[in-house]
Design a protein around this motif. Structure first.
Motif, short mmCIF file in Angstrom:
data_model
loop_
_atom_site.label_atom_id
_atom_site.label_comp_id
_atom_site.label_asym_id
_atom_site.label_seq_id
_atom_site.Cartn_x
_atom_site.Cartn_y
_atom_site.Cartn_z
N ALA A 1 -3.80 -3.06 11.61
CA ALA A 1 -2.75 -4.04 11.32
C ALA A 1 -2.61 -4.33 9.84
CB ALA A 1 -3.05 -5.34 12.08
N HIS A 2 -3.71 -4.17 9.08
CA HIS A 2 -3.68 -4.52 7.67
C HIS A 2 -3.49 -3.30 6.77
CE1 HIS A 2 -4.94 -7.24 4.26
NE2 HIS A 2 -4.33 -8.07 5.05
N SER B 1 9.23 -1.74 7.10
CA SER B 1 7.84 -2.19 7.15
C SER B 1 7.36 -2.32 8.60
CB SER B 1 7.69 -3.53 6.43
OG SER B 1 6.38 -4.03 6.54
N TYR C 1 -8.06 -4.81 12.90
CA TYR C 1 -7.69 -5.35 11.58
C TYR C 1 -7.29 -4.22 10.63
CZ TYR C 1 -8.42 -7.18 6.87
OH TYR C 1 -8.27 -7.50 5.55
N VAL C 2 -8.05 -3.12 10.65
CA VAL C 2 -7.75 -2.00 9.76
C VAL C 2 -6.37 -1.42 10.07
CG1 VAL C 2 -8.44 0.36 9.18
CG2 VAL C 2 -10.16 -1.44 9.29
N ASN D 1 0.85 -1.19 0.00
CA ASN D 1 0.00 0.00 0.00
C ASN D 1 0.89 1.25 0.00
OD1 ASN D 1 -1.85 2.02 0.37
ND2 ASN D 1 -2.92 1.04 2.06
N PHE E 1 4.51 -0.18 10.91
CA PHE E 1 3.46 -0.82 11.71
C PHE E 1 3.43 -0.27 13.13
CE2 PHE E 1 2.36 -4.30 14.68
CZ PHE E 1 1.02 -4.42 14.36
N HIS F 1 -0.93 -2.04 5.76
CA HIS F 1 0.16 -2.23 4.80
C HIS F 1 -0.36 -2.75 3.45
CE1 HIS F 1 2.51 -1.79 8.35
NE2 HIS F 1 3.65 -2.10 7.77
N HIS F 2 -1.45 -3.50 3.49
CA HIS F 2 -1.88 -4.23 2.30
C HIS F 2 -3.19 -3.74 1.72
CE1 HIS F 2 1.25 -7.26 3.07
NE2 HIS F 2 0.95 -7.08 4.35
N SER F 3 -3.96 -2.96 2.44
CA SER F 3 -5.27 -2.52 1.96
C SER F 3 -5.56 -1.14 2.54
CB SER F 3 -6.35 -3.53 2.38
OG SER F 3 -6.42 -3.61 3.78
N THR G 1 0.21 4.06 2.58
CA THR G 1 0.72 3.83 3.92
C THR G 1 2.21 4.11 4.01
OG1 THR G 1 -0.96 2.17 4.39
CG2 THR G 1 1.03 2.07 5.70
#
Length: 276
Positions: free
Chosen positions: A156-157, A241, A153-154, A53, A245, A159-161, A56
Motif C-alpha cells: 500500500a505504501h 495514482s 504496508y509495503v 516514488n 495502486f 507510492h511513497h517509499s 513505482t
C-alpha cells in the motif's frame, strides 16, 4: 528433437549476443535512456501521476505493459511447477501417523481413517517427524501476523517509499512459508489451501489485466489509468495514482500465491500431505 532445440538455442543466443554490440556502454551518460527517458520521468512523474516514488510510477504506469507480463511470467512459473510436480497418488507407507499430545505415544494407522481425530487429543505428524521447538513455534505464531501486516504496508505504501507489489507479495508469501516450516505443511494448508492458492495467483494477474481492460472499455488506451477518473470521481492525475495502486495489489496477490504454490509442491514432492 533435442538437436533441433539445441540448434535453435544456439542460433537465438548468437543473435542476441550480436545485438548487444549496438547497446550503449554500461553507465554511459550519453545513452538515449540517460538523455531523454530518465530526465522525462524525473521531471514529470510527480506532476503526471501524483506518485512521489518514481520507481513505482515507472514500473506500474510508464512501463505498465512490461510489468504486467512480468506478473504473467510469475504466474506461469507457478503453473509450470504445479503441472510438473503435482502428484495425485498417495505416499507409500502408513496412511496416517498420530501423536498423543499428553503422553507422546505414536500411533500408526495402516488404513486411512474415515474422520480425523478431533478435540486436540491426537495430532497428525509426518513420517519423519521430530519434536517441534516450542519456542520457535510460538514466536513464529506471534510474529507472522505482524509480518503479514508489514507486507500489506509495503504494497500500500509503495507510492511513497521503497516497496510495491513484488516486494510486499514476497513478504506475504514468506509468512505462509514460515508457518509451514515452524509448524507443518498441513497447518499452512489449513490457512491457505491449494485451490485458494491457485485461484489467488490467477486473480492477481486478472486484476492487473482487468484494470487495463477497464481503461480500454472506458474509451482510452490499455492501462491508461486516466480513464478511471470519471468512474472514481477524481481528476486524471489522481486516477493514475489509484490505477497504480490497484495493479500493485494484483502483483502482490500473484507473487504471494505463486511463491506459496511453488513451495508447497517442492516441499511435499507434489503430494501436498506433509512438508519439510
Amino acid at each position: 528433437m533435442k538437436l533441433i532445440s539445441l540448434a535453435l538455442v544456439v542460433l537465438l543466443g548468437g543473435l542476441f549476443m550480436a545485438a548487444t554490440a549496438d547497446f550503449p556502454d554500461w553507465g554511459d551518460p550519453a545513452s538515449p535512456a540517460s538523455l531523454h527517458v530518465s530526465p522525462r520521468y524525473i521531471e514529470k512523474s510527480m506532476e503526471e501521476t501524483s506518485v512521489p516514488n518514481i520507481v513505482t510510477s515507472v514500473l506500474a504506469d510508464y512501463r505498465g505493459y512490461d510489468t504486467m507480463f512480468e506478473t504473467a511470467v510469475v504466474f506461469t512459473a507457478g503453473v509450470a511447477c504445479f503441472l510438473l510436480l503435482r502428484r495425485r497418488d498417495p505416499r507409500p507407507g502408513p496412511k496416517r501417523i498420530y501423536r498423543h499430545q499428553a503422553t507422546g505415544v505414536i500411533v500408526e494407522m495402516r488404513e486411512e481413517p474415515a474422520k480425523e481425530p478431533s478435540g486436540g487429543v491426537f495430532v497428525r505428524i509426518d513420517d519423519d517427524w521430530v519434536p517441534h521447538d516450542l519456542i520457535i513455534m510460538n514466536v513464529c505464531r506471534l510474529l507472522i501476523p505482524f509480518i503479514q501486516l508489514f507486507g500489506l504496508y509495503v504494497i500500500a505504501h509503495g507510492h511513497h517509499s521503497p516497496g510495491g507489489g513484488f516486494q510486499g507479495g514476497v513478504i506475504l508469501g514468506a509468512s505462509i512459508i514460515l508457518l509451514a516450516l515452524s509448524w507443518d505443511l498441513r497447518t499452512a494448508m489449513a490457512r491457505l489451501g491449494e485451490t485458494a492458492t491457485g485461484l489467488m495467483s490467477a486473480v492477481g494477474v486478472f486484476i492487473y489485466a482487468g484494470v487495463g481492460a477497464l481503461c480500454l472499455a472506458l474509451g482510452s488506451n490499455f492501462l491508461d489509468y486516466r480513464a478511471l477518473g470519471p468512474l472514481m470521481f477524481v481528476d486524471p492525475v489522481h486516477a493514475r495514482s489509484l490505477g497504480i495502486f490497484f495493479v500493485e495489489l494484483g502483483v502482490g496477490l500473484a507473487v504471494m500465491a505463486t511463491m506459496v504454490l511453488i513451495y508447497k509442491n517442492l516441499a511435499s514432492e507434489g503430494l501436498m500431505d506433509q512438508g519439510l
